[in-house]
Design an enzyme around this catalytic site. Structure first.
Site, PDB file in Angstrom:
ATOM      1  N   SER A 109       8.317  -3.079   9.297  1.00 47.41           N
ATOM      2  CA  SER A 109       8.862  -1.616   9.759  1.00 47.41           C
ATOM      3  C   SER A 109       8.033  -1.562  11.025  1.00 47.41           C
ATOM      4  O   SER A 109       6.729  -2.372  11.024  1.00 47.41           O
ATOM      5  CB  SER A 109       8.617  -0.005   9.082  1.00 47.41           C
ATOM      6  OG  SER A 109       8.321   0.614  10.108  1.00 47.41           O
ATOM      7  N   TYR A 166       1.079   2.725   4.110  1.00 49.42           N
ATOM      8  CA  TYR A 166       2.162   2.650   4.827  1.00 49.42           C
ATOM      9  C   TYR A 166       2.098   1.586   5.648  1.00 49.42           C
ATOM     10  O   TYR A 166       3.009   0.662   5.492  1.00 49.42           O
ATOM     11  CB  TYR A 166       3.285   3.730   5.667  1.00 49.42           C
ATOM     12  CG  TYR A 166       4.400   3.200   5.486  1.00 49.42           C
ATOM     13  CD1 TYR A 166       6.108   2.460   4.363  1.00 49.42           C
ATOM     14  CD2 TYR A 166       5.088   2.943   6.675  1.00 49.42           C
ATOM     15  CE1 TYR A 166       7.200   2.578   4.533  1.00 49.42           C
ATOM     16  CE2 TYR A 166       6.210   2.407   7.280  1.00 49.42           C
ATOM     17  CZ  TYR A 166       7.565   2.009   5.742  1.00 49.42           C
ATOM     18  OH  TYR A 166       8.537   2.017   5.936  1.00 49.42           O
TER      19      TYR A 166
END
Length: 311
Positions: free
Chosen positions: A159, A185
């Site tokens: 990501s 994350y």
């Protein structure tokens, strides 16, 4: 330094466009998290090209509708489901033990983003346990199936949020520092990229690359505060480059199946091309140096092996 890999495809390309003319008949693929979001479109594109596709999901019964939809849309009846909870190493081991025969494509698509601090029974922070360690155990467990296939490929879905944190080896699981879900994350997504870097060095006969799918409205964002997102979009900051799920899956299937990337390994792709280095002029794209750091990649691999051995 090796030349940057580019293709005729762009941020606007869809998975179907990338797969045009590609025949995957006789090839077998696994897509983790293949029952929702970009995972569905990734599975659909691979099945549409003739591959046998297994959706590895936490609840196979809930995925039956997705399976029926893919079969109806592609005419390919070789769309299967199997249970897999990446946060549960017993589940990962059972999946690996149940896999028979070669594996040509493994797409590590499943993930979680933004939950409150949660720990697995091993004490692992949930982002890292699911997004990295679960996929690491799955890929290493299936290594013999991948090498048996010959010319196999792994897609490690990262990501743009990897830029929020390197892997903090001194406190990976937030035992000493304050928990911050976005950073947690980001750390796990950096780990997904570093996995590709080190696997490319250690493994022959298997190509491993990381991808950034793009900003897509999927169930992954269920923990994101909608008011916070609205404030960001109204703040005057550069607009988020939203993609459709079909566009979001394009880079994954490019890396998984395109002959344009034969023999390419250890790279980070976004918008269907190898990413450029992170730069202020590109606020939502590019790859941070810490996600390609070979020393961090080697350290992460050794850490992951030890963590899985100790559990």
């Amino acid at each position: 330094m090796s030349a940057r890999i580019t293709t005729p495809f762009t941020a606007d390309s869809t998975a179907a466009e990338v797969m045009t003319g590609i025949d995957l008949t006789g090839r077998r693929a696994i897509v983790t998290g293949g029952a929702s979001g970009i995972g569905v479109e990734t599975a659909r594109a691979l099945a549409g090209a003739g591959a046998e596709v297994t959706l590895a999901v936490r609840n196979p019964l809930a995925a039956h509708g997705t399976v029926r939809d893919i079969i109806a849309g592609t005419g390919n009846k070789q769309v299967l489901t199997a249970p897999l909870d990446l946060a549960d190493q017993t589940s990962v081991a059972a999946f690996v033990a149940g896999w028979q025969g070669p594996l040509h494509i493994l797409v590590g698509n499943a993930g979680i983003m933004g939950p409150p601090l949660t720990r697995t029974p091993q004490g692992w922070e949930l982002h890292f346990a699911t997004n990295h360690l679960g996929h690491f155990a799955l890929a290493t467990g299936l290594y013999s199936a991948l090498t048996t296939a010959g010319d196999a490929r792994i897609v490690s879905v990262s990501s743009s949020q990897h830029r929020l944190s390197p892997v903090v080896f001194d406190d990976i699981h937030y035992e000493k520092r304050p928990y911050e879900p976005n950073a947690a994350y980001g750390q796990s997504k950096t780990a997904n990229a570093l996995f590709a870097v080190e696997a490319a060095k250690r493994w022959t006969g298997v190509s491993v690359n990381a991808v950034m799918p793009g900003v897509v409205r999927t169930n992954l964002m269920r923990h994101v505060d909608p008011e916070l997102l609205a404030r960001f979009e109204a703040s005057g900051a550069p607009a988020l480059p939203w993609k459709t799920v079909e566009q979001g899956a394009a880079t994954s299937v490019l890396v998984a199946a395109s002959p344009l990337l034969t023999g390419v390994s250890g790279r980070y792709f976004e918008d269907c091309n190898e990413a450029l280095p992170l730069h202020p002029d590109n606020p939502h794209g590019g790859v941070a140096a810490h996600a390609l750091d070979p020393e961090a990649a080697a350290q992460l691999w050794e850490y992951s092996i030890k963590a899985l051995t100790r559990q």
